[in-house]
Structure formats: C-alpha cells, structure tokens
Design a protein around this motif. Structure first.
Motif, PDB file in Angstrom:
ATOM      1  N   GLU A 265       9.240  30.392  12.597  1.00  0.00           N
ATOM      2  CA  GLU A 265       8.282  30.503  11.496  1.00  0.00           C
ATOM      3  C   GLU A 265       7.354  31.696  11.708  1.00  0.00           C
ATOM      4  O   GLU A 265       7.001  32.401  10.740  1.00  0.00           O
ATOM      5  CB  GLU A 265       7.457  29.229  11.366  1.00  0.00           C
ATOM      6  N   ALA A 266       6.966  31.949  12.934  1.00  0.00           N
ATOM      7  CA  ALA A 266       6.065  33.073  13.219  1.00  0.00           C
ATOM      8  C   ALA A 266       6.689  34.392  12.787  1.00  0.00           C
ATOM      9  O   ALA A 266       6.004  35.274  12.229  1.00  0.00           O
ATOM     10  CB  ALA A 266       5.722  33.105  14.708  1.00  0.00           C
ATOM     11  N   LEU A 267       7.984  34.552  13.023  1.00  0.00           N
ATOM     12  CA  LEU A 267       8.665  35.778  12.596  1.00  0.00           C
ATOM     13  C   LEU A 267       8.581  35.935  11.087  1.00  0.00           C
ATOM     14  O   LEU A 267       8.326  37.032  10.577  1.00  0.00           O
ATOM     15  CB  LEU A 267      10.127  35.746  13.043  1.00  0.00           C
ATOM     16  N   SER A 268       8.800  34.848  10.364  1.00  0.00           N
ATOM     17  CA  SER A 268       8.757  34.909   8.905  1.00  0.00           C
ATOM     18  C   SER A 268       7.353  35.237   8.398  1.00  0.00           C
ATOM     19  O   SER A 268       7.177  35.994   7.443  1.00  0.00           O
ATOM     20  CB  SER A 268       9.248  33.581   8.323  1.00  0.00           C
ATOM     21  N   MET A 269       6.344  34.669   9.054  1.00  0.00           N
ATOM     22  CA  MET A 269       4.958  34.902   8.636  1.00  0.00           C
ATOM     23  C   MET A 269       4.537  36.350   8.840  1.00  0.00           C
ATOM     24  O   MET A 269       3.664  36.860   8.130  1.00  0.00           O
ATOM     25  CB  MET A 269       4.023  33.984   9.425  1.00  0.00           C
ATOM     26  N   ALA A 270       5.141  37.040   9.799  1.00  0.00           N
ATOM     27  CA  ALA A 270       4.711  38.396  10.146  1.00  0.00           C
ATOM     28  C   ALA A 270       5.174  39.457   9.152  1.00  0.00           C
ATOM     29  O   ALA A 270       4.657  40.580   9.154  1.00  0.00           O
ATOM     30  CB  ALA A 270       5.223  38.753  11.541  1.00  0.00           C
ATOM     31  N   ILE A 271       6.126  39.135   8.318  1.00  0.00           N
ATOM     32  CA  ILE A 271       6.755  40.158   7.473  1.00  0.00           C
ATOM     33  C   ILE A 271       5.948  40.393   6.204  1.00  0.00           C
ATOM     34  O   ILE A 271       5.646  39.453   5.451  1.00  0.00           O
ATOM     35  CB  ILE A 271       8.200  39.743   7.125  1.00  0.00           C
ATOM     36  N   ASP A 272       5.614  41.631   5.959  1.00  0.00           N
ATOM     37  CA  ASP A 272       4.933  42.035   4.717  1.00  0.00           C
ATOM     38  C   ASP A 272       6.010  42.366   3.692  1.00  0.00           C
ATOM     39  O   ASP A 272       6.483  43.502   3.594  1.00  0.00           O
ATOM     40  CB  ASP A 272       4.041  43.241   4.987  1.00  0.00           C
ATOM     41  N   ARG A 273       6.410  41.372   2.924  1.00  0.00           N
ATOM     42  CA  ARG A 273       7.537  41.527   2.002  1.00  0.00           C
ATOM     43  C   ARG A 273       7.240  42.512   0.879  1.00  0.00           C
ATOM     44  O   ARG A 273       8.116  43.266   0.458  1.00  0.00           O
ATOM     45  CB  ARG A 273       7.933  40.156   1.449  1.00  0.00           C
ATOM     46  N   ALA A 274       6.032  42.500   0.374  1.00  0.00           N
ATOM     47  CA  ALA A 274       5.681  43.434  -0.705  1.00  0.00           C
ATOM     48  C   ALA A 274       5.822  44.879  -0.243  1.00  0.00           C
ATOM     49  O   ALA A 274       6.248  45.759  -1.011  1.00  0.00           O
ATOM     50  CB  ALA A 274       4.267  43.156  -1.197  1.00  0.00           C
ATOM     51  N   ALA A 275       5.484  45.151   1.020  1.00  0.00           N
ATOM     52  CA  ALA A 275       5.581  46.516   1.535  1.00  0.00           C
ATOM     53  C   ALA A 275       7.027  46.964   1.692  1.00  0.00           C
ATOM     54  O   ALA A 275       7.307  48.170   1.652  1.00  0.00           O
ATOM     55  CB  ALA A 275       4.849  46.619   2.876  1.00  0.00           C
ATOM     56  N   LEU A 276       7.956  46.027   1.872  1.00  0.00           N
ATOM     57  CA  LEU A 276       9.367  46.403   1.985  1.00  0.00           C
ATOM     58  C   LEU A 276       9.832  47.122   0.726  1.00  0.00           C
ATOM     59  O   LEU A 276      10.572  48.103   0.795  1.00  0.00           O
ATOM     60  CB  LEU A 276      10.231  45.161   2.219  1.00  0.00           C
ATOM     61  N   ALA A 277       9.413  46.628  -0.429  1.00  0.00           N
ATOM     62  CA  ALA A 277       9.817  47.248  -1.689  1.00  0.00           C
ATOM     63  C   ALA A 277       9.293  48.666  -1.805  1.00  0.00           C
ATOM     64  O   ALA A 277       9.961  49.551  -2.359  1.00  0.00           O
ATOM     65  CB  ALA A 277       9.327  46.397  -2.871  1.00  0.00           C
ATOM     66  N   GLU A 278       8.090  48.909  -1.277  1.00  0.00           N
ATOM     67  CA  GLU A 278       7.513  50.247  -1.356  1.00  0.00           C
ATOM     68  C   GLU A 278       8.359  51.250  -0.579  1.00  0.00           C
ATOM     69  O   GLU A 278       8.466  52.419  -0.965  1.00  0.00           O
ATOM     70  CB  GLU A 278       6.086  50.214  -0.809  1.00  0.00           C
ATOM     71  N   GLY A 279       8.984  50.805   0.506  1.00  0.00           N
ATOM     72  CA  GLY A 279       9.812  51.703   1.288  1.00  0.00           C
ATOM     73  C   GLY A 279      11.032  52.198   0.544  1.00  0.00           C
ATOM     74  O   GLY A 279      11.623  53.226   0.900  1.00  0.00           O
ATOM     75  N   PHE A 280      11.428  51.474  -0.509  1.00  0.00           N
ATOM     76  CA  PHE A 280      12.586  51.857  -1.312  1.00  0.00           C
ATOM     77  C   PHE A 280      12.197  52.295  -2.726  1.00  0.00           C
ATOM     78  O   PHE A 280      13.063  52.557  -3.549  1.00  0.00           O
ATOM     79  CB  PHE A 280      13.558  50.675  -1.417  1.00  0.00           C
ATOM     80  N   SER A 281      10.885  52.362  -2.990  1.00  0.00           N
ATOM     81  CA  SER A 281      10.397  52.700  -4.339  1.00  0.00           C
ATOM     82  C   SER A 281      11.030  51.789  -5.383  1.00  0.00           C
ATOM     83  O   SER A 281      11.493  52.237  -6.431  1.00  0.00           O
ATOM     84  CB  SER A 281      10.688  54.170  -4.665  1.00  0.00           C
ATOM     85  N   LEU A 282      11.049  50.497  -5.066  1.00  0.00           N
ATOM     86  CA  LEU A 282      11.668  49.511  -5.952  1.00  0.00           C
ATOM     87  C   LEU A 282      10.597  48.818  -6.784  1.00  0.00           C
ATOM     88  O   LEU A 282       9.855  47.968  -6.286  1.00  0.00           O
ATOM     89  CB  LEU A 282      12.422  48.454  -5.133  1.00  0.00           C
ATOM     90  N   GLY A 283      10.499  49.169  -8.049  1.00  0.00           N
ATOM     91  CA  GLY A 283       9.576  48.492  -8.928  1.00  0.00           C
ATOM     92  C   GLY A 283      10.197  47.224  -9.476  1.00  0.00           C
ATOM     93  O   GLY A 283      11.366  47.199  -9.852  1.00  0.00           O
ATOM     94  N   GLY A 284       9.424  46.139  -9.500  1.00  0.00           N
ATOM     95  CA  GLY A 284       9.910  44.898 -10.086  1.00  0.00           C
ATOM     96  C   GLY A 284      10.714  44.022  -9.154  1.00  0.00           C
ATOM     97  O   GLY A 284      11.180  42.949  -9.552  1.00  0.00           O
ATOM     98  N   TRP A 285      10.912  44.456  -7.896  1.00  0.00           N
ATOM     99  CA  TRP A 285      11.649  43.621  -6.950  1.00  0.00           C
ATOM    100  C   TRP A 285      10.849  42.368  -6.639  1.00  0.00           C
ATOM    101  O   TRP A 285       9.636  42.410  -6.498  1.00  0.00           O
ATOM    102  CB  TRP A 285      11.912  44.401  -5.669  1.00  0.00           C
TER     103      TRP A 285
END
Length: 478
Positions: A265-285
């Motif tokens: 669970e700690a691994l899952s909590m650490a991930i900034d999912r919204a920032a992942l989309a920024e790395g791919f310039s993915l709008g609406g993901w």
C-alpha cells in the motif's frame, strides 16, 4: 530497416489500403484463443460472431440479423441471417451453438473464460433461431458476445466480410464476394477496398506512416506514445481513444518487502498519478487509485478514490513512515524490481516512478524479464463496461503473485445472487477484498492512440479501442 508496404511514395490504394499496427511482424497471424491486438483486427475482419462492434464501438448485427431480450434480462434470442458456408450448406443455429460451446470450453482458465461464466445454456430453438440463457441479467452481454474470440466457426472456417491471404509478413484482406456466402451478387466497385496490413515495431511503424507508406497506424500505447509523429509536417492527426481498462503494476512477489500488505500500500500511496500524465502531455487522461474505475458506466456502486482526503505530501509522509518501520525491524533496504515493455514511453514512465518511490526511501530497479520482477506493468483495454471484467483479471487462477480467494468467491456468488442480494453489491465487496490484499497498484486508464491520414473514413475513437479493418476499407459487413 526499410519499410515496404505497397507502392512507393504516398499511400496509394491501387494495390490496397496500407495499414500498419504496432507489434511483432508475425503477431497479426496468431491463431487460437489468446490473440494480440493485431491478431484481433484480423480475426474481427475474417471471422464473424453473432454480433460485432462497429467503428464507433457500438454493438451491431453480424451473423445474427436481429435479437430480443426477455423481460427478466436472462435470455437473448437471436435470428441468424440466411447465409451459407463455402460448401453451400446453410448456416444454422446448431452450427452457432456447437461453435460457442466449443469456444467456451477452450477458454477455460482465461479471464475471458471467467467472463463467459454468465452463460448458463445455449439452445438451438429452430434452424435459424438460437437462445443464450444467462445465470442472471447482464446489460453488457452483447458487448461480451462481440469479442473476436467468439466468432462462429464450422470445420475451421467462418463467414465474414473479408478474407485473408498471407504474403510473408503481409496480411492481404480482400472483401468477401457476397454471392459466396449466399447473399446477392454486387458490382466489384461496390465491395470496398483491399487492405494490406502489416505489424511493425513502433519506430518502423511510425516511419511508415510519416513517409506516406501507410494510411493508418493502429494500436499505439503509452509505451510507444513518444514515437507519434504529430509535428507540423505530420501527414495525419493523433487520435486518442477514451479507453477503459487497466494500466498499473501487478504485484508478482510475496517475499521480503512485499510480504507485508502495508508495504504494498505504501508504494501505491507514493505515486503522484496526476504528474504521470504531465510527463506525456496527456490531456484528459484519467488517473485512478482503484481496481474498478470510479464512475464506471453502468456501475451503481462506485466508491470514491482512495486517500482522497490526503494530499500527495501527506500520503508520502504516511508511506515513508511505514517503510522506515520495516527497515528498523528487518535491517534491510527496500528495493523494488519492475518490468515494463520496451519503448521510449516506458523510459519516461520508469523515471517518474523512480522519483516517486525515492520520496519514501524505496529504490526502483527496472528488470529485463517479468519472471524476475516484483511488479509487472499491465496495460489492458476492457472488453465490456462492468466491474466483473476488472475483477476477473485478478482471479487466483490467473496470478502467480498474491490474490484474494475471498474476492473470487464474491464474484462467483454474483453470477447467481441469493434473494435480497444484488450482483453490484457483491462485486463492490469483491473489489474491497481485492484492494485489502493490495495485489495491484493502479495508475489509471490505458492509453491507446492511432495516427490516421486526413480524409480516411471509417475510423472513430471509442472506449474499447476497436477499429475494424472492414470499416477502414469501406466494406459493408452485412
């Protein structure tokens, strides 16, 4: 690597419409019941089921010309078209029944086989009428029935809008002459185009499209997204599907750091999912912290995202404390081995995840083979919009890491709920049991992209990333 898909220069259609799909060169010729996306495209064009999905992802008639659903939602009754096999014998309800039952048997031990447990009985009512009875109502059943693996086969052949010829790694798909399957003859110019389909690795597929040697490039994923040629001189437009499905990391090890649910669970909590989309310039993901996406269409029981009341910094503080406690107890440094498919997008993804896990004191290492990994990246588009599909992906029969027998039992109970119990409630409880075991670290929705030449008709974005070849070819299926 030189790419030769047809005539030189721009994607001419004298020899057929050139289309590329990202994948291994021979992947489009896979046979059997476990198909790559490219092989699904070929199967969909050359082997028809009772129903199909059109370019918009909507269920449409195929070998079944019409159907009714009984008031209780448990019985689907189809009238088959008047069609013939290659030997001139008519397509019958008994042919369809025998084919479906054989496929269901062969699919046992797969996630699709688990989905098909909703089928209780298949009956040939008359020569052209077939009934499929379910264990209980399933509004998404027609979409499940439209899967390419459920094509109706008879003595190794099917009735379909196109026929396959193979020349090396090239699949040539020609419109089926209607008179050969018992339909009225039509003029050749009315039949549609021949398609020349080839599977190529990502770099070569994008090169073929950018050089005008392909009219469409299909089945791009997040792992190949940086390859997409979308600059001002691009010959087409990137088309992103609003895909439903699973994109995240499956836990495949229960030893060491991964033996404790709290560490997973700690691994899952650490991930900034919204920032992942920024790395791919993915709008609406759509990022997600759950197994079943929040707001899934047709899912009346939809809890909110996990840890919604905590900021990313608060989540990481809590996760870091869990990691520190484990280190103190064991004297070990936590290291995580991750497998992801090859591709430039994978490099971007691993860098971002490495930084995320470093914030809680965990080192992430990328490994070459999934067999040696603690976490395995999975990327799957849903077959139909139900919590059942998502939960079946984690059935204990299919996993080599941690799983939840309790979740499996609840999903099984939902097939035939007791009076007073609802299937949706049981499936929601199953997701809760699965989350409690932390067998999966979700990231969000899968990414599916295509490049399509301006002016090419027959392509539409849809949630299932299904883009029928016959629609691109302008072939009227039935």
């Amino acid at each position: 690597m030189a790419v030769a898909l047809g005539s030189c220069g721009d994607a001419g259609e004298e020899d057929g419409l050139p289309v590329v799909v990202i994948g291994a060169p021979d992947s489009i010729f896979e046979d059997g019941l476990r198909l790559s996306p490219g092989a699904q495209l070929v199967r969909d064009a050359t082997a028809s089921g009772i129903v199909a999905l059109n370019a918009e992802g909507e269920v449409v008639p195929a070998l079944g010309e019409s159907w009714i659903v009984t008031e209780d939602g448990r019985s689907y009754i189809f009238r088959l078209r008047q069609l013939t096999w290659s030997d001139g014998e008519p397509l019958t309800a008994e042919d369809a029944r025998a084919s479906l039952l054989a496929t269901i048997r062969q699919l046992r031990g797969t996630s699709l086989g688990l989905d098909l447990r909703k089928i209780d009985d298949v009956r040939a009512m008359t020569a052209r009428v077939i009934e499929i009875r379910l264990t209980g109502p399933m509004p998404e059943f027609l979409q499940l029935l439209a899967q390419p693996e459920l094509a109706i086969m008879h003595d190794g052949e099917s009735i379909a809008p196109m026929r396959l010829e193979r020349e090396g790694d090239l699949a040539i798909l020609r419109p089926t002459p209607p008179e050969s399957i018992g339909l009225p003859e039509r003029e050749p110019e009315e039949l549609g185009k021949t398609v020349r389909l080839r599977a190529l690795p990502g770099v070569q597929a994008n090169e073929a499209f950018s050089q005008g040697k392909a009219a469409a490039l299909l089945d791009g994923t997040v792992f190949t997204l940086p390859l997409a040629d979308t600059g001002p001189l691009s010959r087409g437009t990137i088309r992103l599907d609003p895909a439903l499905g699973l994109f995240g990391m499956l836990v495949s090890n229960e030893q060491g750091f991964f033996a404790e649910v709290e560490n997973r669970e700690a691994l899952s909590m650490a991930i900034d999912r919204a920032a992942l989309a920024e790395g791919f310039s993915l709008g609406g993901w759509q990022p997600s912290t759950r197994v079943v996406p929040v707001g899934l269409p047709g899912n009346p029981v939809s809890p909110g995202e996990r840890w919604a009341s905590l900021s990313i910094d608060q989540r990481r503080d809590r996760a870091r404390q869990q990691v520190v406690d484990w280190q103190r107890r064991t004297g070990q440094a936590p290291r995580v081995r991750l497998w992801v498919p090859e591709g430039p997008g994978s490099d971007v993804l691993v860098r971002a995840l490495s930084l995320d896990l470093a914030t809680i004191g965990v080192e992430l290492r990328r490994v070459q083979f999934p067999q040696g990994a603690d976490l395995v990246m999975i990327d799957r588009v849903a077959r139909y919009p139900s919590a059942r599909w998502f939960l079946n992906q984690f059935n204990c029969e299919l996993l080599r890491g941690p799983c939840s027998p309790e979740a499996d039992e609840l999903v099984t109970q939902s097939l035939r709920p007791e009076p007073g119990e609802g299937s949706a409630t049981l499936l929601a409880e199953a997701e809760g049991a699965l989350i409690a075991r932390e067998v999966y670290i979700p990231l969000g929705a899968p990414v599916r992209w295509s490049l399509v030449r301006s002016g090419l008709e027959g392509f539409s974005e849809n949630s299932w990333s299904r883009h029928p070849i016959y629609a691109l070819a302008g072939v009227e299926a039935w």
